[in-house]
Design a protein around this motif. Sequence first.
Motif, PDB file in Angstrom:
ATOM      1  N   UNK A   1       0.910  -1.260  -0.071  1.00  0.00           N
ATOM      2  CA  UNK A   1      -0.134  -0.079   0.115  1.00  0.00           C
ATOM      3  C   UNK A   1       0.833   1.368   0.094  1.00  0.00           C
ATOM      4  N   UNK A   2       1.958   1.249   0.787  1.00  0.00           N
ATOM      5  CA  UNK A   2       2.841   2.343   0.924  1.00  0.00           C
ATOM      6  C   UNK A   2       3.484   2.734  -0.525  1.00  0.00           C
ATOM      7  N   UNK A   3       3.830   1.565  -1.159  1.00  0.00           N
ATOM      8  CA  UNK A   3       4.387   1.727  -2.550  1.00  0.00           C
ATOM      9  C   UNK A   3       3.406   2.312  -3.501  1.00  0.00           C
ATOM     10  N   UNK A   4       2.258   1.845  -3.351  1.00  0.00           N
ATOM     11  CA  UNK A   4       1.113   2.360  -4.418  1.00  0.00           C
ATOM     12  C   UNK A   4       0.645   3.880  -4.017  1.00  0.00           C
ATOM     13  N   UNK A   5       0.869   4.187  -2.675  1.00  0.00           N
ATOM     14  CA  UNK A   5       0.509   5.736  -2.563  1.00  0.00           C
ATOM     15  C   UNK A   5       1.666   6.545  -2.875  1.00  0.00           C
ATOM     16  N   UNK A   6       2.805   6.156  -2.793  1.00  0.00           N
ATOM     17  CA  UNK A   6       3.955   6.828  -3.175  1.00  0.00           C
ATOM     18  C   UNK A   6       4.219   6.856  -4.651  1.00  0.00           C
ATOM     19  N   UNK A   7       3.530   6.050  -5.475  1.00  0.00           N
ATOM     20  CA  UNK A   7       3.571   5.863  -7.250  1.00  0.00           C
ATOM     21  C   UNK A   7       5.015   5.394  -7.277  1.00  0.00           C
ATOM     22  N   UNK A   8       5.526   4.488  -6.466  1.00  0.00           N
ATOM     23  CA  UNK A   8       6.901   4.049  -6.534  1.00  0.00           C
ATOM     24  C   UNK A   8       7.126   3.187  -8.041  1.00  0.00           C
ATOM     25  N   UNK A   9       8.010   3.613  -8.228  1.00  0.00           N
ATOM     26  CA  UNK A   9       8.668   3.120  -9.580  1.00  0.00           C
ATOM     27  C   UNK A   9      10.157   2.660  -9.553  1.00  0.00           C
ATOM     28  N   UNK A  10      10.545   2.009 -10.632  1.00  0.00           N
ATOM     29  CA  UNK A  10      11.906   1.420 -10.615  1.00  0.00           C
ATOM     30  C   UNK A  10      12.706   2.787 -10.401  1.00  0.00           C
ATOM     31  N   UNK A  11      13.960   2.633  -9.893  1.00  0.00           N
ATOM     32  CA  UNK A  11      14.941   3.462  -9.555  1.00  0.00           C
ATOM     33  C   UNK A  11      15.853   3.617 -10.968  1.00  0.00           C
ATOM     34  N   UNK A  12      15.754   2.785 -11.771  1.00  0.00           N
ATOM     35  CA  UNK A  12      16.715   2.828 -12.979  1.00  0.00           C
ATOM     36  C   UNK A  12      15.716   3.450 -14.028  1.00  0.00           C
ATOM     37  N   UNK A  13      16.579   4.181 -14.980  1.00  0.00           N
ATOM     38  CA  UNK A  13      15.924   4.800 -16.057  1.00  0.00           C
ATOM     39  C   UNK A  13      15.638   3.685 -16.942  1.00  0.00           C
ATOM     40  N   UNK A  14      14.364   3.675 -17.551  1.00  0.00           N
ATOM     41  CA  UNK A  14      13.787   2.594 -18.374  1.00  0.00           C
ATOM     42  C   UNK A  14      13.433   1.336 -17.467  1.00  0.00           C
ATOM     43  N   UNK A  15      13.229   1.417 -16.123  1.00  0.00           N
ATOM     44  CA  UNK A  15      12.627   0.401 -15.394  1.00  0.00           C
ATOM     45  C   UNK A  15      11.317   0.297 -15.463  1.00  0.00           C
ATOM     46  N   UNK A  16      10.767  -0.399 -14.955  1.00  0.00           N
ATOM     47  CA  UNK A  16       9.119  -0.632 -14.894  1.00  0.00           C
ATOM     48  C   UNK A  16       8.363   0.140 -13.677  1.00  0.00           C
ATOM     49  N   UNK A  17       7.272   0.629 -14.093  1.00  0.00           N
ATOM     50  CA  UNK A  17       6.472   1.733 -13.371  1.00  0.00           C
ATOM     51  C   UNK A  17       5.780   0.497 -12.284  1.00  0.00           C
ATOM     52  N   UNK A  18       5.093   1.146 -11.630  1.00  0.00           N
ATOM     53  CA  UNK A  18       3.917   0.371 -10.817  1.00  0.00           C
ATOM     54  C   UNK A  18       4.819  -0.896 -10.001  1.00  0.00           C
ATOM     55  N   UNK A  19       5.646  -0.363  -9.134  1.00  0.00           N
ATOM     56  CA  UNK A  19       6.385  -1.389  -8.297  1.00  0.00           C
ATOM     57  C   UNK A  19       5.406  -2.009  -7.294  1.00  0.00           C
ATOM     58  N   UNK A  20       4.486  -1.359  -6.896  1.00  0.00           N
ATOM     59  CA  UNK A  20       3.400  -1.873  -6.236  1.00  0.00           C
ATOM     60  C   UNK A  20       2.887  -3.136  -6.440  1.00  0.00           C
ATOM     61  N   UNK A  21       2.816  -3.286  -7.743  1.00  0.00           N
ATOM     62  CA  UNK A  21       2.145  -4.542  -8.262  1.00  0.00           C
ATOM     63  C   UNK A  21       3.093  -5.848  -7.726  1.00  0.00           C
ATOM     64  N   UNK A  22       4.138  -5.885  -7.964  1.00  0.00           N
ATOM     65  CA  UNK A  22       5.039  -7.005  -7.491  1.00  0.00           C
ATOM     66  C   UNK A  22       4.879  -7.007  -5.961  1.00  0.00           C
ATOM     67  N   UNK A  23       4.818  -5.870  -5.368  1.00  0.00           N
ATOM     68  CA  UNK A  23       4.905  -5.876  -3.705  1.00  0.00           C
ATOM     69  C   UNK A  23       3.497  -6.413  -3.442  1.00  0.00           C
ATOM     70  N   UNK A  24       2.652  -6.346  -3.996  1.00  0.00           N
ATOM     71  CA  UNK A  24       1.126  -6.801  -3.516  1.00  0.00           C
ATOM     72  C   UNK A  24       1.143  -8.293  -3.916  1.00  0.00           C
ATOM     73  N   UNK A  25       2.070  -8.868  -4.516  1.00  0.00           N
ATOM     74  CA  UNK A  25       1.987 -10.257  -4.591  1.00  0.00           C
ATOM     75  C   UNK A  25       2.335 -11.024  -3.405  1.00  0.00           C
ATOM     76  N   UNK A  26       3.336 -10.191  -2.453  1.00  0.00           N
ATOM     77  CA  UNK A  26       3.792 -10.763  -1.329  1.00  0.00           C
ATOM     78  C   UNK A  26       2.646 -11.178  -0.387  1.00  0.00           C
ATOM     79  N   UNK A  27       1.799 -10.345  -0.065  1.00  0.00           N
ATOM     80  CA  UNK A  27       0.637 -10.558   0.824  1.00  0.00           C
ATOM     81  C   UNK A  27      -0.096 -11.440   0.138  1.00  0.00           C
ATOM     82  N   UNK A  28      -0.576 -11.371  -0.975  1.00  0.00           N
ATOM     83  CA  UNK A  28      -1.700 -12.408  -1.610  1.00  0.00           C
ATOM     84  C   UNK A  28      -0.997 -13.754  -1.672  1.00  0.00           C
ATOM     85  N   UNK A  29       0.384 -14.145  -1.686  1.00  0.00           N
ATOM     86  CA  UNK A  29       0.955 -15.102  -1.750  1.00  0.00           C
ATOM     87  C   UNK A  29       0.957 -15.890  -0.477  1.00  0.00           C
ATOM     88  N   UNK A  30       1.309 -14.995   0.514  1.00  0.00           N
ATOM     89  CA  UNK A  30       1.118 -15.408   1.827  1.00  0.00           C
ATOM     90  C   UNK A  30      -0.238 -15.875   2.429  1.00  0.00           C
TER      91      UNK A  30
END
Length: 178
Positions: free
Chosen positions: A117-146
């Motif tokens: 949720x924090x990643x989503x609220x911050x609009x976190x993206x990759x720190x690298x140029x050309x990296x993926x946006x929406x870092x919250x998507x992969x972070x959301x897999x963690x609670x879903x998986x557990x």
Amino acid sequence: MLLVRLEQIINGFSELLGKISAVLFIVMLFNVFIDVIMRYLLNDVSIGMQELEWHLYAAVFLLGVPYTLKTGGHVRVDLIYERLTGNTKALIDMFGTVLLLMPFCALVGWYGIGFAWESFELGETSGDPGGLPYRWLIKAVIPFAFFSIFISGLGLFLKSLNILLGQRQADNYQPPQH
């Protein structure tokens, strides 16, 4: 019969996650193949493709764990366990699930929600140029998986309970002899 049916429903969910994990694995293989072709034949490096490999690998692993638990492929100390009766194995699985697996999964899942949720609220993206946006998507897999592992653990608990109640036969799994 209600407990057996509930176990089957939960096992169906774990099977679905296993299939999703398998499909994501194939997607990851294609992604790696394309990335290697681009890098070594076309001399073109894509940070986004490399990050997608990591994200897919994480999703394959995390979503594959509930299926692994359901099929009995999880790590356990088989030195003693393999020699026990079906009922004793069921008791060990029940207590291990309730005392170890479920609390751990609930804890990681609960705190994982805030992490994503924090990643989503911050609009976190990759720190690298050309990296993926929406870092919250992969972070959301963690609670879903557990939470999914928790549910699969409930399936293991029900399987064990059904064995103890005589509603189900214990699996006759024998690990390979070396």
